[in-house]
Design a protein around this motif. Structure first.
Motif, short mmCIF file in Angstrom:
data_model
loop_
_atom_site.label_atom_id
_atom_site.label_comp_id
_atom_site.label_asym_id
_atom_site.label_seq_id
_atom_site.Cartn_x
_atom_site.Cartn_y
_atom_site.Cartn_z
N LEU A 3 -10.70 -7.45 -0.56
CA LEU A 3 -12.09 -7.00 -0.79
C LEU A 3 -12.86 -8.00 -1.64
N LEU A 4 -12.14 -8.61 -2.58
CA LEU A 4 -12.82 -9.53 -3.51
C LEU A 4 -12.97 -10.94 -2.94
N GLN A 5 -12.60 -11.11 -1.68
CA GLN A 5 -12.78 -12.44 -1.09
C GLN A 5 -13.96 -12.51 -0.13
N PHE A 6 -14.69 -11.44 -0.01
CA PHE A 6 -15.81 -11.41 0.93
C PHE A 6 -16.80 -12.53 0.63
N ASP A 7 -17.08 -12.73 -0.66
CA ASP A 7 -18.07 -13.75 -1.03
C ASP A 7 -17.66 -15.15 -0.58
N GLU A 8 -16.35 -15.41 -0.62
CA GLU A 8 -15.89 -16.74 -0.21
C GLU A 8 -16.14 -16.95 1.27
N ILE A 9 -15.94 -15.88 2.03
CA ILE A 9 -16.12 -15.96 3.48
C ILE A 9 -17.60 -16.17 3.80
N LEU A 10 -18.45 -15.41 3.13
CA LEU A 10 -19.88 -15.56 3.40
C LEU A 10 -20.36 -16.96 3.03
N ALA A 11 -19.84 -17.48 1.93
CA ALA A 11 -20.22 -18.84 1.53
C ALA A 11 -19.77 -19.85 2.59
N LEU B 233 -18.33 8.92 -6.76
CA LEU B 233 -16.91 8.94 -7.10
C LEU B 233 -16.75 8.65 -8.58
N GLY B 234 -15.98 9.47 -9.25
CA GLY B 234 -15.80 9.37 -10.70
C GLY B 234 -15.77 7.93 -11.22
N ALA B 235 -16.86 7.54 -11.88
CA ALA B 235 -16.96 6.16 -12.35
C ALA B 235 -16.11 5.94 -13.59
N ASP B 236 -15.64 7.04 -14.22
CA ASP B 236 -14.82 6.81 -15.42
C ASP B 236 -13.34 7.03 -15.16
N SER B 237 -13.02 7.42 -13.94
CA SER B 237 -11.60 7.55 -13.60
C SER B 237 -11.05 6.14 -13.36
N PRO B 238 -9.92 5.79 -13.98
CA PRO B 238 -9.44 4.39 -13.90
C PRO B 238 -8.96 4.03 -12.49
N LEU B 239 -9.12 2.76 -12.14
CA LEU B 239 -8.57 2.28 -10.88
C LEU B 239 -7.12 1.89 -11.08
N VAL B 240 -6.26 2.41 -10.26
CA VAL B 240 -4.83 2.13 -10.41
C VAL B 240 -4.38 1.31 -9.21
N LEU B 241 -3.93 0.10 -9.47
CA LEU B 241 -3.48 -0.73 -8.36
C LEU B 241 -2.00 -1.03 -8.56
N GLU B 242 -1.15 -0.26 -7.90
CA GLU B 242 0.29 -0.44 -8.13
C GLU B 242 1.02 -0.79 -6.85
N ASP B 243 0.74 -0.05 -5.82
CA ASP B 243 1.44 -0.32 -4.57
C ASP B 243 1.01 -1.69 -4.04
N GLU B 244 1.99 -2.37 -3.42
CA GLU B 244 1.73 -3.67 -2.82
C GLU B 244 0.48 -3.65 -1.91
N THR B 245 0.37 -2.59 -1.11
CA THR B 245 -0.76 -2.53 -0.16
C THR B 245 -2.10 -2.31 -0.88
N GLU B 246 -2.07 -1.67 -2.02
CA GLU B 246 -3.31 -1.50 -2.79
C GLU B 246 -3.76 -2.85 -3.35
N LEU B 247 -2.78 -3.58 -3.88
CA LEU B 247 -3.10 -4.89 -4.45
C LEU B 247 -3.64 -5.83 -3.37
N THR B 248 -2.96 -5.84 -2.24
CA THR B 248 -3.39 -6.73 -1.15
C THR B 248 -4.80 -6.38 -0.68
N LEU B 249 -5.05 -5.09 -0.55
CA LEU B 249 -6.38 -4.66 -0.10
C LEU B 249 -7.44 -5.05 -1.15
N ALA B 250 -7.12 -4.83 -2.41
CA ALA B 250 -8.07 -5.15 -3.48
C ALA B 250 -8.43 -6.64 -3.46
N LYS B 251 -7.42 -7.48 -3.31
CA LYS B 251 -7.69 -8.94 -3.30
C LYS B 251 -8.54 -9.31 -2.11
#
Ligand code: ARG
Length: 585
Positions: free
Chosen positions: A509-517, A489-507
Motif C-alpha cells: 500500500l505504501l508503494q503506490f507513490d513510487e509507482i505513480l512517480a 473507522l476508529g481512528a484511535d484504535s491501534p493498527l496491528v501488523l503481525e501476520d506476514e500477509t498484513e505486513l506484505t499488504l501494508a508495504k
C-alpha cells in the motif's frame, strides 16, 4: 485533511543522502526494492558504485554509511550483506504510522509534483471520414490514462486531439458529397452518414473509376485551399459527421479531449517555410522545399530530405507537425509534449523534432516525447480483422465486449442462484466490458504488439479488469456484511501488523507513490496495472488467512483499515486507468 506522507523510498533516500556527508554530496543512493523480501524491503547498492571512486572496499564503505545512517524510527538496524549491499527492513510501527496518515488524507497521502508542468498529451487523433480503427483505440486508451496520471500528479495537462481534418482526400470526398447527397448542402441536418466508412469507400470507388470525377476532385482541393465558401461548407459538414461518430466512442469510454485538428495550423504553414528559410535550413529539391536531415540516409548513404512544401505548393503531415510543435511551445508554453501514436510514426516525429530543434524552436527545458505502441493482433497473431476480413468498427468492438460481459454475468447469476434487476445487469455489463477492453490494452507493455482476445480480457482470474474489480467488490462486501462505515473507522484504535500477509499488504500500500512517480516519468501505464494486480493478490492472500469481521479488537478494526485502504487504492488506481469501480457485481 491534506497530509502528505513522506513515503518509504523518499524517507530512505533522504536518510542515505544525509549519511553520505558533504564529501559525497549529490551521490545517488541507488535504492531499490530488495530482490528477495526475506532479507530486506529495500537495498542500497551505492557502496559498490563508490568503491572505485573512493579507492576503498565496498563493504568498508557500506559499514561507514550504516554507522551514520539515522533510521531508527523507520526500520530495523540496517545490515550489510554480500559484497556491500545495505539492507533495510521497515519497522511495523513505522508502517502503522504511515498507514494512519494515508487513512486520514483525502488523496491517500500521495504527494503532488513540486514543480507542476504545462503538458500537452496529443492522443487519439483519428482522421476525418476514415474510420477510427483499433490503433486509434490504443492511442485513446493509453493517452487518456497518461493524462489522468499527470493530472493527478498536479500537472496542468492539455489533452489535444490532432484530428486529420485536412488534405487532398477532401477533394474526392466533397465531390462525392455533391454527387450523392446534393440536398446536404442546401438543407440543414439533411445528412446522417454514420461513421463515414462506407461513404469513404464509395467516394474512393468513384474516384478510381471516373476520370471526370478525378478532375472535379482536383478542382475541389484547389477551392478548399483557396477558401471557397461553398467548398468549406461541404468540408465542415463532413467534419461534423465524423465528429458525431468519434464523440459516441469518447462518451462510451469517458474520454475528455479538446479538438485541435490539422486545419487549425493551416494559417501558420507559410510562416513555417519562411522561418526555416530564415534559419538557413531550407533547400530546393526537384521543385520542393526540403530540409536535409542529419542521421537519416537513403540506401546510397545520402541524407534524406524532409519535405516541407511540395512542388505544387501544398503542405503535408510534417509541415503541420512543425507548425504544431512551434505553436505548442511558443503559444501554449508547454514544458513537455507527449505524442501517443503507433510505433510506425517514430521516424516522423524524430525528423520533425530534429528540424524544430535546428530551427531553434525548442528550448532546452522542453521535453518532446513519443509514446509508441505496437499493433493490435487477432488471436491468430495476424492483423485484427473481422471474419470477413474487414477492419473492425470500434463501436462494434466495444458493443461486443459489453455483450460478452453480459453473457458471463448472466451465467454467473444463474450459477449463484441470484436474481438482479435489468438495470443492474446493464450497468455491470457495461462497466465490466469496457473496463476489460481498456485494462487488456493498458496492462501490456505498450511497445509490444498485443493480441486482442475477448475471452482473456473478460476472465475473472489473472491480470484482468474483472479480477481487479472483484477485489474491490470483495471489500465492499465486508462492509455490507459487517455494517461497517469505512469513513468512520476508529481512528484511535491501534493498527496491528503481525501476520506476514498484513505486513506484505501494508508495504505494498505504501508503494503506490513510487509507482505513480514511475508512470509520470516513463509513461508506461502497465506498471500501474501490475502494481494493482499485485496489490489485489496480496489483499486476497491476507483475506484468505486473516479473519476480519470475526477477529477480536483491536485486530478487527486494524484489519478493516487495511481492507479499506486497499479498496481506496484500487479505486484510485483504476480511475487513473479510466476505469470506474462497482460496489457489487
Ligand atoms: N492522425 C494521425 C493518424 O491517424 C495521428 C496524429 C498524431 N499526432 C500528431 N501530432 N501527428 O495516424
Amino acid at each position: 485533511m491534506k497530509s502528505t506522507l513522506t513515503t518509504l523510498k523518499t524517507r530512505f533516500n533522504q536518510a542515505l543522502v544525509a549519511a553520505f556527508g558533504a564529501e559525497l554530496e549529490g551521490t545517488d543512493p541507488m535504492l531499490v526494492p530488495a530482490s528477495n523480501p526475506k532479507f530486506a524491503d529495500y537495498q542500497s547498492n551505492v557502496a559498490m558504485s563508490l568503491s572505485k571512486r573512493l579507492g576503498q572496499n565496498p563493504r568498508a564503505i557500506a559499514d561507514q554509511i550504516v554507522a551514520h545512517l539515522e533510521v531508527a524510527d523507520l526500520c530495523e538496524p540496517p545490515t550489510v550483506a554480500g559484497p556491500g549491499f545495505i539492507n533495510l527492513f521497515v519497522q511495523p510501527s513505522y508502517l502503522a504510522a504511515q498507514l494512519r496518515a494515508m487513512q486520514t488524507s483525502d488523496r491517500l497521502g500521495l504527494p503532488q509534483a513540486k514543480h507542476p508542468q504545462k503538458i500537452i498529451v496529443d492522443f487519439s487523433s483519428p482522421n476525418i471520414a476514415k474510420e477510427m480503427h483499433v490503433g486509434h483505440l490504443r492511442s485513446t486508451i493509453i493517452g487518456d490514462s497518461i493524462a489522468r496520471v499527470l493530472e493527478f500528479q498536479g500537472h496542468d495537462v492539455l489533452r489535444l486531439n490532432h484530428v486529420g481534418d485536412w488534405g487532398t482526400q477532401f477533394g474526392m470526398l466533397i465531390t462525392y458529397l455533391r454527387e450523392a447527397y446534393p440536398e446536404a448542402l442546401t438543407t440543414a441536418n439533411a445528412l446522417a452518414l454514420g461513421d463515414l466508412t462506407t461513404f469513404y469507400k464509395q467516394a474512393k470507388a468513384r474516384f478510381d473509376e471516373d476520370e471526370d470525377f478525378r478532375e472535379r476532385s482536383r478542382l475541389e482541393v484547389v477551392a478548399l485551399q483557396s477558401g471557397n465558401e461553398d467548398t468549406l461548407k461541404a468540408w465542415s459538414l463532413l467534419c461534423e459527421q465524423s465528429r458525431i461518430a468519434f464523440q459516441e466512442i469518447y462518451d462510451l469510454l469517458d474520454i475528455r479531449i479538446t479538438e485541435r485538428g490539422e486545419s487549425f495550423y493551416n494559417p501558420l504553414l507559410p510562416s513555417v517555410v519562411t522561418d526555416l528559410e530564415a534559419a538557413g535550413l531550407l533547400v530546393e529539391d526537384n521543385g520542393a522545399k526540403v530540409v536535409f536531415l542529419e542521421g537519416f540516409t537513403n540506401k546510397e548513404g545520402n541524407p534524406l530530405p524532409l519535405i516541407v512544401q511540395k512542388s505544387d505548393g501544398g503542405y503535408n503531415y510534417a509541415t503541420t507537425d512543425l507548425a504544431a510543435v512551434r505553436y505548442r511551445i511558443q503559444q501554449d508554453h508547454c514544458d513537455r509534449i507527449i505524442y501517443v501514436t503507433d510505433a510506425g510514426q517514430a521516424n516522423h516525429f524524430a525528423q520533425v523534432w530534429q528540424v524544430a530543434r535546428r530551427a531553434g524552436w525548442v528550448p532546452d527545458h522542453v521535453e518532446l516525447v513519443h509514446v509508441p505502441f505496437g499493433v493490435v493482433q487477432g488471436e491468430d497473431g495476424k492483423k485484427f480483422k473481422t471474419r470477413s476480413g474487414d477492419t473492425v468498427r470500434l463501436r462494434d468492438l466495444l458493443d461486443e465486449a459489453i455483450a460478452r460481459a453480459r453473457a458471463d454475468l448472466e451465467a454467473r447469476l444463474k450459477e449463484e442462484g441470484r436474481t438482479e434487476s435489468e438495470e443492474f445487469i446493464q450497468q455491470v455489463s457495461r462497466v465490466v466490458g469496457l473496463a476489460a477492453v481498456k485494462y487488456a490494452d493498458l496492462s501490456q507493455n505498450r511497445t509490444s504488439n498485443y493480441i486482442f482476445s475477448y475471452d482473456k480480457m473478460l476472465a475473472l482470474q489473472g491480470n484482468t479488469a474483472p479480477y481487479m474489480l472483484y477485489a474491490y467488490v470483495r471489500v465492499q462486501g465486508i462492509s455490507r456484511k459487517g455494517g461497517i462505515d469505512f469513513e468512520h473507522l476508529g481512528a484511535d484504535s491501534p493498527l496491528v501488523l503481525e501476520d506476514e500477509t498484513e505486513l506484505t499488504l501494508a508495504k505494498s500500500l505504501l508503494q503506490f507513490d513510487e509507482i505513480l512517480a514511475a508512470v509520470e516519468a516513463d509513461l508506461f501505464p502497465n506498471r500501474l496495472c501490475q502494481y494493482l494486480f499485485e496489490l489485489s493478490q496480496k489483499f486476497n492472500q491476507f483475506y484468505d488467512r486473516c479473519p476480519v469481521l470475526q477477529a477480536e479488537e483491536p485486530l478487527r478494526t486494524s484489519r478493516l483499515v487495511l481492507a479499506d485502504l486497499t479498496a481506496r487504492t484500487l479505486k484510485l488506481g483504476l480511475s487513473l486507468l479510466g476505469i470506474p469501480v462497482l460496489e457489487r457485481m
